[in-house]
Write an enzyme that holds these catalytic residues in place. Sequence first.
Site, mmCIF file in Angstrom:
data_model
loop_
_atom_site.group_PDB
_atom_site.id
_atom_site.type_symbol
_atom_site.label_atom_id
_atom_site.label_comp_id
_atom_site.label_asym_id
_atom_site.label_seq_id
_atom_site.Cartn_x
_atom_site.Cartn_y
_atom_site.Cartn_z
ATOM 1 N N HIS A 289 0.834 -1.483 -0.210
ATOM 2 C CA HIS A 289 -0.072 0.449 0.121
ATOM 3 C C HIS A 289 0.387 1.512 -0.297
ATOM 4 O O HIS A 289 2.119 1.379 0.876
ATOM 5 C CB HIS A 289 -0.572 -0.273 1.197
ATOM 6 N N ASP B 87 5.834 1.886 6.643
ATOM 7 C CA ASP B 87 4.643 1.205 6.713
ATOM 8 C C ASP B 87 3.825 2.407 5.886
ATOM 9 O O ASP B 87 3.273 3.196 5.689
ATOM 10 C CB ASP B 87 4.157 1.435 8.321
ATOM 11 N N GLU C 281 -5.511 1.538 2.419
ATOM 12 C CA GLU C 281 -5.120 0.358 3.343
ATOM 13 C C GLU C 281 -5.383 0.927 4.758
ATOM 14 O O GLU C 281 -5.803 -0.098 5.374
ATOM 15 C CB GLU C 281 -3.777 -0.578 2.842
ATOM 16 N N GLU C 282 -4.840 1.817 4.550
ATOM 17 C CA GLU C 282 -4.789 1.882 6.274
ATOM 18 C C GLU C 282 -5.865 2.900 6.906
ATOM 19 O O GLU C 282 -6.178 2.441 7.990
ATOM 20 C CB GLU C 282 -4.043 3.834 6.647
ATOM 21 N N ASP D 81 3.690 -6.295 3.379
ATOM 22 C CA ASP D 81 3.871 -5.057 4.436
ATOM 23 C C ASP D 81 4.497 -4.978 5.544
ATOM 24 O O ASP D 81 5.678 -5.933 5.032
ATOM 25 C CB ASP D 81 2.308 -5.617 5.114
ATOM 26 N N HIS E 7 3.937 3.444 12.716
ATOM 27 C CA HIS E 7 2.437 4.644 12.605
ATOM 28 C C HIS E 7 2.895 5.599 13.520
ATOM 29 O O HIS E 7 2.370 6.221 14.467
ATOM 30 C CB HIS E 7 1.078 3.490 13.917
#
Length: 337
Positions: free
Chosen positions: A66, A169, A200-201, A223, A309
């Site tokens: 992603h 990410d 995706e998130e 990922d 994140h």
Amino acid sequence: MRNEELLIRLTQTQGIAGYEKKVRELIEQEVRPYADELIVDPLGSLIAVKKGKGGPHSKKIMFAAHMDEIGFMVKKIEDDGRLLVCNVGWNWTASAYNTRVVFRNGIYGVVSSMKNIEEAHNDPNSLFIDIGAKSKEDALKYVHVGSVCGYCGEYLPLANDLVCSKTFDDRVGCFQLIEALRENDGTYPNDIYYVFTVQEEVGCRGSKTTAAFIKPDIGIAVDVTPAHDYPCDLTGSNAIGEGIGIKVADPSVLCDEDVIAAMEQCCRHKDIPFRYEVIDKGGCDASSMNLSNFGVRAGGISVVTRYAHCSSSVISKEDAESGIRLCTAFSKYEFQF
């Protein structure tokens, strides 16, 4: 690690979920010389097709990495110029506190909290962004309700071939697919779809539409996965620098046992260090591929990542290289199902 400069550019290009255009343009430029066909779907995902030589056991394999990153969206501008925000994806309130962010138009800000951070309890409603505005009218010169921002986080070398940056990410997954496509000379038995997905998130949306279009036999999410090798609130076996993760399960998907076995065989045959990956929080694009059409065999190739994140995630360059090698070996594999 090969072509590190590309990984740097990928991590430093902003692409908040729903606003991935700049990342897609960068990737499209990199993959165009190597793909047989490039397709951009209506949501904005990029599909790079590389046909194989075919054969009785030829499969259609979809790799999905992603392009989008987490961030914040302005939901209200206070009279004193503070920006109240909501999450775009999952942000840790404590790690966002006092970090720098940048809006798509280049305006910088600092994240702060209206409460003691210990009392915020991971509630993004406690946060605001200070762009230096003196009033609401002043702030409106720079941003508006609906403006999105992402973390500032430069790419930095650490000891033992580790690196730190924002947005590993999943720009490291995008990087691995680009490099795997470069290696694909069209002599593989399988047709390979290198897919760079959007959103995706916020719910694995891009992989849902692209899988419906491609109708793959096998869907692989490329990922990151959270590390468990440092003091944190997670438990498991993931460790940085000890090999690429072969996904077994996460809360969104139970991977196909034949796909897992094929990945293990590829790693053992090519001397690629690997670990089995199991996490009990989170999810990935494998979930949407798995449930597309009438069902798709799903798996995952995962780079173990510390501090995901946030603005300062950490990965091993050796693990990223192992992921490229596994993508290539799996693409060449002759499946018997």
